[in-house]
Design a protein around this motif. Sequence first.
Motif, PDB file in Angstrom:
ATOM      1  N   ALA A  63      12.309 -40.522 -50.025  1.00 60.30           N
ATOM      2  CA  ALA A  63      11.724 -39.440 -49.241  1.00 60.30           C
ATOM      3  C   ALA A  63      12.828 -38.506 -48.787  1.00 60.30           C
ATOM      4  CB  ALA A  63      10.978 -39.993 -48.036  1.00 60.30           C
ATOM      5  N   SER A  64      12.459 -37.275 -48.494  1.00 59.95           N
ATOM      6  CA  SER A  64      13.452 -36.313 -48.032  1.00 59.95           C
ATOM      7  C   SER A  64      13.778 -36.499 -46.557  1.00 59.95           C
ATOM      8  CB  SER A  64      12.949 -34.892 -48.281  1.00 59.95           C
ATOM      9  OG  SER A  64      11.761 -34.686 -47.552  1.00 59.95           O
ATOM     10  N   VAL A  65      12.905 -37.157 -45.822  1.00 59.02           N
ATOM     11  CA  VAL A  65      13.135 -37.406 -44.406  1.00 59.02           C
ATOM     12  C   VAL A  65      13.855 -38.737 -44.286  1.00 59.02           C
ATOM     13  CG1 VAL A  65      12.062 -37.779 -42.178  1.00 59.02           C
ATOM     14  CG2 VAL A  65      11.097 -36.121 -43.760  1.00 59.02           C
ATOM     15  N   LEU A  66      15.039 -38.711 -43.686  1.00 58.66           N
ATOM     16  CA  LEU A  66      15.800 -39.942 -43.532  1.00 58.66           C
ATOM     17  C   LEU A  66      15.336 -40.738 -42.328  1.00 58.66           C
ATOM     18  CD1 LEU A  66      19.384 -38.645 -44.328  1.00 58.66           C
ATOM     19  CD2 LEU A  66      17.835 -39.899 -45.819  1.00 58.66           C
ATOM     20  N   SER A  67      14.977 -40.056 -41.264  1.00 55.10           N
ATOM     21  CA  SER A  67      14.563 -40.761 -40.057  1.00 55.10           C
ATOM     22  C   SER A  67      13.560 -39.899 -39.317  1.00 55.10           C
ATOM     23  CB  SER A  67      15.773 -41.022 -39.166  1.00 55.10           C
ATOM     24  OG  SER A  67      15.343 -41.559 -37.947  1.00 55.10           O
ATOM     25  N   SER A  68      12.557 -40.524 -38.773  1.00 58.52           N
ATOM     26  CA  SER A  68      11.587 -39.790 -37.966  1.00 58.52           C
ATOM     27  C   SER A  68      11.607 -40.302 -36.535  1.00 58.52           C
ATOM     28  CB  SER A  68      10.185 -39.929 -38.551  1.00 58.52           C
ATOM     29  OG  SER A  68       9.806 -41.289 -38.533  1.00 58.52           O
ATOM     30  N   GLY A  69      12.635 -41.055 -36.176  1.00 54.08           N
ATOM     31  CA  GLY A  69      12.739 -41.622 -34.838  1.00 54.08           C
ATOM     32  C   GLY A  69      13.292 -40.617 -33.847  1.00 54.08           C
ATOM     33  N   GLY A  70      13.400 -41.023 -32.621  1.00 51.43           N
ATOM     34  CA  GLY A  70      13.905 -40.163 -31.570  1.00 51.43           C
ATOM     35  C   GLY A  70      15.422 -40.048 -31.610  1.00 51.43           C
ATOM     36  N   VAL A  71      15.946 -39.046 -30.958  1.00 47.11           N
ATOM     37  CA  VAL A  71      17.388 -38.846 -30.849  1.00 47.11           C
ATOM     38  C   VAL A  71      17.759 -38.776 -29.386  1.00 47.11           C
ATOM     39  CG1 VAL A  71      17.582 -37.648 -33.062  1.00 47.11           C
ATOM     40  CG2 VAL A  71      17.156 -36.347 -31.008  1.00 47.11           C
ATOM     41  N   SER A  72      19.020 -39.047 -29.097  1.00 47.65           N
ATOM     42  CA  SER A  72      19.484 -38.959 -27.719  1.00 47.65           C
ATOM     43  C   SER A  72      19.642 -37.491 -27.334  1.00 47.65           C
ATOM     44  CB  SER A  72      20.806 -39.700 -27.553  1.00 47.65           C
ATOM     45  OG  SER A  72      21.831 -39.012 -28.252  1.00 47.65           O
ATOM     46  N   LEU A  73      19.842 -37.246 -26.058  1.00 48.08           N
ATOM     47  CA  LEU A  73      19.970 -35.873 -25.578  1.00 48.08           C
ATOM     48  C   LEU A  73      21.218 -35.218 -26.167  1.00 48.08           C
ATOM     49  CD1 LEU A  73      18.643 -33.809 -23.762  1.00 48.08           C
ATOM     50  CD2 LEU A  73      20.012 -34.656 -21.868  1.00 48.08           C
ATOM     51  N   LYS A  74      22.318 -35.972 -26.272  1.00 45.11           N
ATOM     52  CA  LYS A  74      23.551 -35.431 -26.845  1.00 45.11           C
ATOM     53  C   LYS A  74      23.330 -35.060 -28.308  1.00 45.11           C
ATOM     54  CE  LYS A  74      28.424 -36.497 -27.379  1.00 45.11           C
ATOM     55  NZ  LYS A  74      29.480 -37.493 -27.160  1.00 45.11           N
ATOM     56  N   GLN A  75      22.647 -35.924 -29.052  1.00 49.22           N
ATOM     57  CA  GLN A  75      22.354 -35.628 -30.452  1.00 49.22           C
ATOM     58  C   GLN A  75      21.432 -34.423 -30.574  1.00 49.22           C
ATOM     59  OE1 GLN A  75      20.715 -39.362 -31.579  1.00 49.22           O
ATOM     60  NE2 GLN A  75      22.644 -40.164 -32.399  1.00 49.22           N
ATOM     61  N   GLU A  83      21.988 -25.694 -35.693  1.00 53.95           N
ATOM     62  CA  GLU A  83      20.775 -24.991 -36.104  1.00 53.95           C
ATOM     63  C   GLU A  83      19.963 -25.794 -37.106  1.00 53.95           C
ATOM     64  OE1 GLU A  83      21.757 -21.040 -37.332  1.00 53.95           O
ATOM     65  OE2 GLU A  83      22.506 -20.487 -35.358  1.00 53.95           O
ATOM     66  N   VAL A  84      19.945 -27.099 -36.916  1.00 54.63           N
ATOM     67  CA  VAL A  84      19.137 -27.978 -37.753  1.00 54.63           C
ATOM     68  C   VAL A  84      17.701 -27.994 -37.259  1.00 54.63           C
ATOM     69  CG1 VAL A  84      18.857 -30.365 -38.525  1.00 54.63           C
ATOM     70  CG2 VAL A  84      21.144 -29.388 -38.300  1.00 54.63           C
ATOM     71  N   ILE A  85      17.540 -27.870 -35.952  1.00 53.02           N
ATOM     72  CA  ILE A  85      16.197 -27.842 -35.371  1.00 53.02           C
ATOM     73  C   ILE A  85      15.899 -26.436 -34.901  1.00 53.02           C
ATOM     74  CG2 ILE A  85      16.218 -30.256 -34.665  1.00 53.02           C
ATOM     75  CD1 ILE A  85      16.887 -29.325 -31.848  1.00 53.02           C
ATOM     76  N   GLU A  86      14.650 -26.123 -34.779  1.00 50.53           N
ATOM     77  CA  GLU A  86      14.232 -24.805 -34.333  1.00 50.53           C
ATOM     78  C   GLU A  86      13.715 -24.923 -32.908  1.00 50.53           C
ATOM     79  OE1 GLU A  86      10.961 -21.395 -35.491  1.00 50.53           O
ATOM     80  OE2 GLU A  86      11.485 -22.934 -36.948  1.00 50.53           O
ATOM     81  N   TYR A  87      14.274 -24.162 -32.022  1.00 50.22           N
ATOM     82  CA  TYR A  87      13.822 -24.167 -30.646  1.00 50.22           C
ATOM     83  C   TYR A  87      13.457 -22.749 -30.255  1.00 50.22           C
ATOM     84  CZ  TYR A  87      18.669 -22.774 -29.796  1.00 50.22           C
ATOM     85  OH  TYR A  87      19.867 -22.138 -29.826  1.00 50.22           O
ATOM     86  N   THR A  88      12.568 -22.622 -29.278  1.00 51.66           N
ATOM     87  CA  THR A  88      12.060 -21.291 -28.937  1.00 51.66           C
ATOM     88  C   THR A  88      12.711 -20.695 -27.706  1.00 51.66           C
ATOM     89  OG1 THR A  88      10.286 -22.325 -27.670  1.00 51.66           O
ATOM     90  CG2 THR A  88       9.814 -21.766 -29.975  1.00 51.66           C
TER      91      THR A  88
END
Length: 93
Positions: A63-75, A83-88
Motif C-alpha cells: 500500500a502507499s500508506v505506510l502508517s495510519s496511526g497517530g503522531v506526537s505533537l512534535k512529529q 509541508e507533508v500535511i495540509e493545514y488551514t
Amino acid sequence: MTWLKFALWMGGIYLIYYAAVLLWDFLRSGKQPDAERSHELSFEEHIEPVREIAGSTPEIYDASVLSSGGVSLKQLFNLAREEVIEYTRPVSY
C-alpha cells in the motif's frame, strides 16, 4: 423570595425527589423480573482458536500508506514544516 430561599427550596425538592427514586428502586430490587418481561439481550458467537507458529512473519500489504496511526505533537509540527500535511490555519512553532 430571595435567591437563597429559591436555591434552598430547589435543593430540598431535588433531594426529596431523588430520595423517593432511590427508595422506589430499593423496594423494587427484591422482586425478580419475569422471564417473559425481561428485556435482556444475549449474543453467542462461535469462535475457533487459531494456532500461531512461533517465528512466523505477519503478512505485509502493498500500500502507499505506510502508517495510519497517530503522531506526537512534535512529529505533527515537523510534518507541517515539511509541508507533508495540509493545514488551514497558521501554527505557531
